[in-house]
Every structure is written in C-alpha cells, then in structure tokens.
Design a protein around this motif. Structure first.
Motif, PDB file in Angstrom:
ATOM      1  N   THR A  54       0.828  -1.210   0.000  1.00 36.15           N
ATOM      2  CA  THR A  54       0.000   0.000   0.000  1.00 36.15           C
ATOM      3  C   THR A  54       0.860   1.257   0.000  1.00 36.15           C
ATOM      4  OG1 THR A  54      -1.736  -1.165   1.206  1.00 36.15           O
ATOM      5  CG2 THR A  54      -1.825   1.237   1.229  1.00 36.15           C
ATOM      6  N   VAL A  55       1.873   1.267   0.858  1.00 35.64           N
ATOM      7  CA  VAL A  55       2.739   2.448   0.952  1.00 35.64           C
ATOM      8  C   VAL A  55       3.557   2.606  -0.321  1.00 35.64           C
ATOM      9  CG1 VAL A  55       4.639   3.503   2.234  1.00 35.64           C
ATOM     10  CG2 VAL A  55       2.799   2.368   3.467  1.00 35.64           C
ATOM     11  N   ARG A  56       4.008   1.498  -0.901  1.00 35.44           N
ATOM     12  CA  ARG A  56       4.772   1.575  -2.145  1.00 35.44           C
ATOM     13  C   ARG A  56       3.893   2.101  -3.277  1.00 35.44           C
ATOM     14  NH1 ARG A  56       9.549  -0.496  -4.193  1.00 35.44           N
ATOM     15  NH2 ARG A  56       9.525  -0.714  -6.438  1.00 35.44           N
ATOM     16  N   ASN A  57       2.680   1.609  -3.393  1.00 33.58           N
ATOM     17  CA  ASN A  57       1.764   2.116  -4.428  1.00 33.58           C
ATOM     18  C   ASN A  57       1.461   3.590  -4.212  1.00 33.58           C
ATOM     19  OD1 ASN A  57       1.620  -0.334  -5.763  1.00 33.58           O
ATOM     20  ND2 ASN A  57      -0.193  -0.999  -4.637  1.00 33.58           N
ATOM     21  N   ALA A  59       3.494   5.777  -2.814  1.00 31.55           N
ATOM     22  CA  ALA A  59       4.705   6.533  -3.145  1.00 31.55           C
ATOM     23  C   ALA A  59       4.993   6.564  -4.639  1.00 31.55           C
ATOM     24  CB  ALA A  59       5.905   5.958  -2.399  1.00 31.55           C
ATOM     25  N   GLN A  60       4.396   5.658  -5.413  1.00 30.18           N
ATOM     26  CA  GLN A  60       4.621   5.651  -6.848  1.00 30.18           C
ATOM     27  C   GLN A  60       3.848   6.738  -7.571  1.00 30.18           C
ATOM     28  OE1 GLN A  60       3.812   1.531  -7.883  1.00 30.18           O
ATOM     29  NE2 GLN A  60       6.002   1.152  -8.108  1.00 30.18           N
ATOM     30  N   SER A  61       2.909   7.366  -6.925  1.00 30.78           N
ATOM     31  CA  SER A  61       2.138   8.440  -7.538  1.00 30.78           C
ATOM     32  C   SER A  61       2.994   9.697  -7.660  1.00 30.78           C
ATOM     33  CB  SER A  61       0.906   8.748  -6.671  1.00 30.78           C
ATOM     34  OG  SER A  61       0.325   9.964  -7.058  1.00 30.78           O
ATOM     35  N   ALA A  62       2.872  10.378  -8.785  1.00 35.71           N
ATOM     36  CA  ALA A  62       3.594  11.638  -8.971  1.00 35.71           C
ATOM     37  C   ALA A  62       3.119  12.688  -7.975  1.00 35.71           C
ATOM     38  CB  ALA A  62       3.401  12.150 -10.395  1.00 35.71           C
ATOM     39  N   TRP A  63       1.847  12.602  -7.560  1.00 34.85           N
ATOM     40  CA  TRP A  63       1.297  13.542  -6.580  1.00 34.85           C
ATOM     41  C   TRP A  63       1.907  13.334  -5.201  1.00 34.85           C
ATOM     42  CZ3 TRP A  63      -1.015  17.596  -8.396  1.00 34.85           C
ATOM     43  CH2 TRP A  63      -1.675  17.522  -9.622  1.00 34.85           C
ATOM     44  N   VAL A  64       2.584  12.220  -5.005  1.00 36.62           N
ATOM     45  CA  VAL A  64       3.260  11.938  -3.746  1.00 36.62           C
ATOM     46  C   VAL A  64       4.772  12.094  -3.909  1.00 36.62           C
ATOM     47  CG1 VAL A  64       3.741  10.153  -2.034  1.00 36.62           C
ATOM     48  CG2 VAL A  64       1.431  10.425  -2.951  1.00 36.62           C
ATOM     49  N   ALA A  65       5.323  11.573  -4.990  1.00 41.03           N
ATOM     50  CA  ALA A  65       6.774  11.587  -5.182  1.00 41.03           C
ATOM     51  C   ALA A  65       7.325  13.008  -5.268  1.00 41.03           C
ATOM     52  CB  ALA A  65       7.149  10.801  -6.436  1.00 41.03           C
ATOM     53  N   ILE A  66       6.631  13.884  -5.964  1.00 38.11           N
ATOM     54  CA  ILE A  66       7.128  15.261  -6.114  1.00 38.11           C
ATOM     55  C   ILE A  66       7.160  15.992  -4.772  1.00 38.11           C
ATOM     56  CG2 ILE A  66       6.646  17.509  -7.171  1.00 38.11           C
ATOM     57  CD1 ILE A  66       5.748  15.892  -9.677  1.00 38.11           C
ATOM     58  N   LEU A  68       7.385  14.645  -1.859  1.00 39.40           N
ATOM     59  CA  LEU A  68       8.403  13.983  -1.045  1.00 39.40           C
ATOM     60  C   LEU A  68       9.804  14.468  -1.415  1.00 39.40           C
ATOM     61  CD1 LEU A  68       7.258  10.248  -0.750  1.00 39.40           C
ATOM     62  CD2 LEU A  68       7.435  11.954   1.073  1.00 39.40           C
ATOM     63  N   ILE A  69      10.063  14.625  -2.697  1.00 36.26           N
ATOM     64  CA  ILE A  69      11.365  15.132  -3.135  1.00 36.26           C
ATOM     65  C   ILE A  69      11.555  16.573  -2.668  1.00 36.26           C
ATOM     66  CG2 ILE A  69      12.696  15.806  -5.178  1.00 36.26           C
ATOM     67  CD1 ILE A  69      11.531  13.261  -6.532  1.00 36.26           C
ATOM     68  N   LEU A  70      10.524  17.395  -2.782  1.00 34.55           N
ATOM     69  CA  LEU A  70      10.602  18.769  -2.288  1.00 34.55           C
ATOM     70  C   LEU A  70      10.833  18.783  -0.780  1.00 34.55           C
ATOM     71  CD1 LEU A  70       7.729  20.424  -4.339  1.00 34.55           C
ATOM     72  CD2 LEU A  70      10.198  20.689  -4.687  1.00 34.55           C
ATOM     73  N   PHE A  71      10.197  17.872  -0.071  1.00 41.53           N
ATOM     74  CA  PHE A  71      10.363  17.759   1.376  1.00 41.53           C
ATOM     75  C   PHE A  71      11.808  17.432   1.731  1.00 41.53           C
ATOM     76  CE2 PHE A  71       9.679  15.042   5.280  1.00 41.53           C
ATOM     77  CZ  PHE A  71       9.454  16.095   6.139  1.00 41.53           C
ATOM     78  N   ILE A 115      16.625  11.255  -2.367  1.00 40.31           N
ATOM     79  CA  ILE A 115      15.916  11.604  -3.605  1.00 40.31           C
ATOM     80  C   ILE A 115      15.988  10.458  -4.606  1.00 40.31           C
ATOM     81  CG2 ILE A 115      15.983  13.152  -5.609  1.00 40.31           C
ATOM     82  CD1 ILE A 115      16.722  15.402  -3.583  1.00 40.31           C
ATOM     83  N   PHE A 116      17.150   9.817  -4.698  1.00 37.49           N
ATOM     84  CA  PHE A 116      17.283   8.661  -5.583  1.00 37.49           C
ATOM     85  C   PHE A 116      16.320   7.552  -5.172  1.00 37.49           C
ATOM     86  CE2 PHE A 116      19.116   4.449  -6.342  1.00 37.49           C
ATOM     87  CZ  PHE A 116      19.201   4.458  -7.717  1.00 37.49           C
ATOM     88  N   SER A 117      16.186   7.323  -3.867  1.00 35.86           N
ATOM     89  CA  SER A 117      15.284   6.278  -3.374  1.00 35.86           C
ATOM     90  C   SER A 117      13.834   6.584  -3.730  1.00 35.86           C
ATOM     91  CB  SER A 117      15.425   6.132  -1.864  1.00 35.86           C
ATOM     92  OG  SER A 117      16.741   5.770  -1.530  1.00 35.86           O
ATOM     93  N   ILE A 118      13.439   7.837  -3.575  1.00 33.94           N
ATOM     94  CA  ILE A 118      12.073   8.235  -3.928  1.00 33.94           C
ATOM     95  C   ILE A 118      11.838   8.052  -5.423  1.00 33.94           C
ATOM     96  CG2 ILE A 118      10.470  10.179  -4.056  1.00 33.94           C
ATOM     97  CD1 ILE A 118      11.894  11.227  -1.466  1.00 33.94           C
ATOM     98  N   LEU A 119      12.797   8.494  -6.226  1.00 36.33           N
ATOM     99  CA  LEU A 119      12.659   8.346  -7.680  1.00 36.33           C
ATOM    100  C   LEU A 119      12.629   6.884  -8.098  1.00 36.33           C
ATOM    101  CD1 LEU A 119      14.982  11.201  -8.968  1.00 36.33           C
ATOM    102  CD2 LEU A 119      12.489  11.077  -9.150  1.00 36.33           C
ATOM    103  N   ARG A 120      13.443   6.068  -7.442  1.00 34.77           N
ATOM    104  CA  ARG A 120      13.463   4.643  -7.799  1.00 34.77           C
ATOM    105  C   ARG A 120      12.112   3.994  -7.524  1.00 34.77           C
ATOM    106  NH1 ARG A 120      17.669  -0.066  -6.109  1.00 34.77           N
ATOM    107  NH2 ARG A 120      16.716  -1.620  -7.440  1.00 34.77           N
ATOM    108  N   ILE A 121      11.506   4.330  -6.395  1.00 39.98           N
ATOM    109  CA  ILE A 121      10.179   3.789  -6.078  1.00 39.98           C
ATOM    110  C   ILE A 121       9.145   4.329  -7.061  1.00 39.98           C
ATOM    111  CG2 ILE A 121       8.305   3.837  -4.380  1.00 39.98           C
ATOM    112  CD1 ILE A 121      10.513   3.757  -2.223  1.00 39.98           C
TER     113      ILE A 121
END
Length: 131
Positions: A54-57, A59-66, A68-71, A115-121
């Motif tokens: 659930t958490v991986r799915n 985090a795969q959303s662009a509405w979440v990944a972006i 998170l990267i800004l954070f 950031i790499f980890s977020i992008l990889r997910i």
C-alpha cells in the motif's frame, strides 16, 4: 554607535554584504518544512492500510513523489543552513573550512540518496499493479 553606511543599514547589509539572506532562507525552509510535514502526516493518515504494498503504491504516484522530493530538499537545505551557523560560530581557521566541506558533502550525499530512493520507487513498475 552605528556601523556601516546609512544605505547599508537600510538594506540590512553587514560587513559580509549578506544581510538577512541566510536568516530569510532558514525561515522560508522552516515554513515549507511545516507545510510539507503536515501534508505528509495527513497523506499517510488517509492510507487504507500501512503494509508495504500500500505504501509503495502510494509513493509511486507523482502527486506523492514530487512533494516527497521537495520535502527532502527543503529539510536538508534547512539542516545545512542551521549547522553552517553553528560551525561559523564555534569553529575557527582551518577547522571551520574542513567542517563546512564535510557538512556540504554529507548533506549532498544523504539528500541525493533519499531523492534517488524516492525516484526509484516512483519510476519502478511493480508487476501486477496497474499504472
């Protein structure tokens, strides 16, 4: 006793000609950190479950990944600014330079890994999950 020129006092520039630039960046990153932490808390609280899939799915959303990267970028920039003040206040000479270099390397490396980890997910397609 006033220091500097009248124009310099109005602009808030000290002898280093930086003025409140550093202070202002700390306040801006503190504000963005607060907003992004609140977003993260509410976003995670709205998940139906907290299992890995659930958490991986989520985090795969662009509405979440972006966000998170800004954070991550905002947190580590704020971290660097705060420790820079400590180093400048309490270290002198060559130790100050070494500490600043190590701080910059550490901050860039850890933020880069996060950031790499977020992008990889976010960019990895999970088998069996519709995109």
């Amino acid at each position: 006793m006033a220091h500097g020129t009248p124009l310099g006092r109005v602009r808030g520039l000290g002898s280093a000609h930086e003025g409140v630039h550093h202070w202002w960046h700390q306040k801006l990153t503190a504000g963005t950190n607060l907003l992004l932490v609140l977003w993260l808390i509410f976003s995670i609280a709205r998940l139906p479950a907290y299992d890995y899939a659930t958490v991986r799915n989520w985090a795969q959303s662009a509405w979440v990944a972006i966000p998170l990267i800004l954070f991550v970028a905002s947190i580590f920039y704020h971290f660097r600014l705060g420790l820079q003040v400590l180093i400048e206040d309490y270290q002198t000479g060559e130790r100050r330079v070494v500490a600043m270099v190590l701080l910059n390397i550490f901050t860039a490396a850890v933020a880069g890994i996060a950031i790499f980890s977020i992008l990889r997910i976010a960019l990895t397609v999970t088998p069996g999950v519709a995109s």
